[in-house]
Design a protein around this motif. Structure first.
Motif, short mmCIF file in Angstrom:
data_model
loop_
_atom_site.label_atom_id
_atom_site.label_comp_id
_atom_site.label_asym_id
_atom_site.label_seq_id
_atom_site.Cartn_x
_atom_site.Cartn_y
_atom_site.Cartn_z
N ALA A 166 11.95 0.97 0.31
CA ALA A 166 10.92 1.49 1.20
C ALA A 166 9.69 1.94 0.42
N SER A 167 9.91 2.56 -0.74
CA SER A 167 8.78 3.06 -1.53
C SER A 167 7.86 1.92 -1.97
N VAL A 168 8.47 0.77 -2.31
CA VAL A 168 7.67 -0.39 -2.72
C VAL A 168 6.86 -0.92 -1.55
N SER A 169 7.50 -1.09 -0.41
CA SER A 169 6.77 -1.62 0.75
C SER A 169 5.66 -0.69 1.20
N ILE A 170 5.87 0.61 1.08
CA ILE A 170 4.82 1.57 1.48
C ILE A 170 3.62 1.47 0.55
N VAL A 171 3.87 1.52 -0.77
CA VAL A 171 2.77 1.50 -1.74
C VAL A 171 2.02 0.17 -1.68
N VAL A 172 2.76 -0.94 -1.71
CA VAL A 172 2.13 -2.26 -1.69
C VAL A 172 1.35 -2.47 -0.39
N SER A 173 1.90 -2.03 0.72
CA SER A 173 1.22 -2.17 2.01
C SER A 173 -0.11 -1.41 2.01
N MET A 174 -0.11 -0.20 1.47
CA MET A 174 -1.34 0.59 1.45
C MET A 174 -2.40 -0.06 0.57
N VAL A 175 -1.96 -0.61 -0.57
CA VAL A 175 -2.91 -1.29 -1.46
C VAL A 175 -3.47 -2.55 -0.79
N MET A 176 -2.62 -3.32 -0.13
CA MET A 176 -3.06 -4.55 0.52
C MET A 176 -3.96 -4.26 1.72
N LEU A 177 -3.69 -3.21 2.45
CA LEU A 177 -4.57 -2.82 3.55
C LEU A 177 -5.94 -2.42 3.02
N ASP A 178 -5.95 -1.75 1.87
CA ASP A 178 -7.24 -1.37 1.28
C ASP A 178 -8.01 -2.60 0.83
N LEU A 179 -7.32 -3.58 0.26
CA LEU A 179 -7.98 -4.83 -0.12
C LEU A 179 -8.56 -5.53 1.11
N ALA A 180 -7.82 -5.51 2.21
CA ALA A 180 -8.32 -6.12 3.45
C ALA A 180 -9.59 -5.44 3.93
N ILE A 181 -9.66 -4.12 3.82
CA ILE A 181 -10.87 -3.38 4.22
C ILE A 181 -12.04 -3.76 3.32
N TYR A 182 -11.77 -3.89 2.02
CA TYR A 182 -12.83 -4.31 1.08
C TYR A 182 -13.36 -5.69 1.46
N LEU A 183 -12.47 -6.66 1.69
CA LEU A 183 -12.89 -8.02 2.03
C LEU A 183 -13.62 -8.06 3.36
N GLN A 184 -13.16 -7.27 4.31
CA GLN A 184 -13.86 -7.18 5.59
C GLN A 184 -15.27 -6.66 5.40
#
Length: 283
Positions: free
Chosen positions: A88-106
């Motif tokens: 769960a810790s991996v999915s939480i951290v990676v998800s938050m980083v990927m969501l941030d990348l999506a906001i940057y690209l947007q």
């Protein structure tokens, strides 16, 4: 757990938002970075009225928001993380980083596409730069942004707690990095290795197109450095740089009615692919 997150999510987000906004407002009064040119009563009343309008429209148009979709995705097995076995810790951290990348690209996309830039430039047209600038987005941009976020959540399948944490942190950092607060230069140099600081993001609000189309990050500062969109400091320095959009530089443009019709006014000059702005910059 998921039911608790759904129930407590709005309260947590509102409490964090109000707490950070109050903290930044007090900090701006006691230790401002730049001299304020426009009375707060004009900017704050209209910027806050806009965020209230945005919230009402968003809640009306979308029956489910990001945290709710994350819960639904988990229940129905949608998305990447709901179909692999990782801690769960991996999915939480990676998800938050990927969501941030999506906001940057947007954010990059809203600067590169002329039609989207018409919407996003309203955020840049604020004539001062403080915490409420981080709330100033056109309602249509808010709707498009939520649609993109929902698509990312559906594809990624992040844990609901990761989405809630991401949204709380993103809202807090948006208020922080738009704040007119004076951080010492050594503190800023260290802090911007981990989070977007006000001095880093203020460059993005310059009238200079080269600076406007840089420093797209809202939370994590790494994407700008990795993808070549980082500008360390404004050419004129933070105290002398001009804030805003040249074609919307009157106090009347700060009123809510003018903000709402701004995408329909004038050419979409100044976007990232605008050859005229590039040519002007190179002269």
């Amino acid at each position: 757990m998921t039911e608790t997150i759904l129930a407590a999510g709005p309260t947590i987000r509102l409490a964090a938002f109000l707490g950070v906004l109050a903290t930044m407002a007090l900090w701006e009064v006691t230790a401002p970075r730049r001299q304020r040119d426009i009375p707060r009563v004009i900017r704050w009343t209209n910027n806050i009225a806009l965020v209230v309008l945005d919230t009402v429209i968003l809640r009306t148009m979308f029956p489910i928001l990001a945290v709710g979709l994350a819960v639904m995705s988990e229940e129905r097995g949608w998305g990447f993380f709901n179909n692999i076995d990782v801690p769960a810790s991996v999915s939480i951290v990676v998800s938050m980083v990927m969501l941030d990348l999506a906001i940057y690209l947007q954010h990059v996309m809203f600067h590169a596409v002329p039609g989207l830039w018409r919407l996003h430039r309203m955020h840049h047209a604020d004539l001062d730069f403080d915490a409420t600038t981080g709330l100033r987005f056109h309602p249509v941009e808010i709707l498009i942004s939520m649609g993109i976020k929902l698509a990312v959540v559906a594809a990624l399948g992040p844990p609901a707690v990761a989405v809630l944490l991401f949204e709380v942190i993103l809202n807090a950092t948006a208020l922080f990095n738009h704040a007119n607060i004076n951080l010492s230069r050594p503190v800023d140099r260290v802090l911007r290795l981990f989070v977007v600081t006000p001095d880093m993001h203020r460059v993005h609000h310059s009238v200079d197109p080269r600076e406007t189309n840089s420093n797209y990050g809202f939370n994590l500062p790494w994407w700008d450095r990795l993808l070549g969109t980082y500008v360390a400091q404004p050419a004129k320095g933070h105290e002398k740089m001009n804030i805003g959009i040249e074609q919307f530089h009157t106090r009347r443009d700060l009123w809510l009615d003018r903000m709402l019709i701004q995408p329909l006014r004038g050419p979409p000059s100044g976007h990232a692919l605008d050859s005229h702005s590039t040519a002007k910059e190179q002269k």
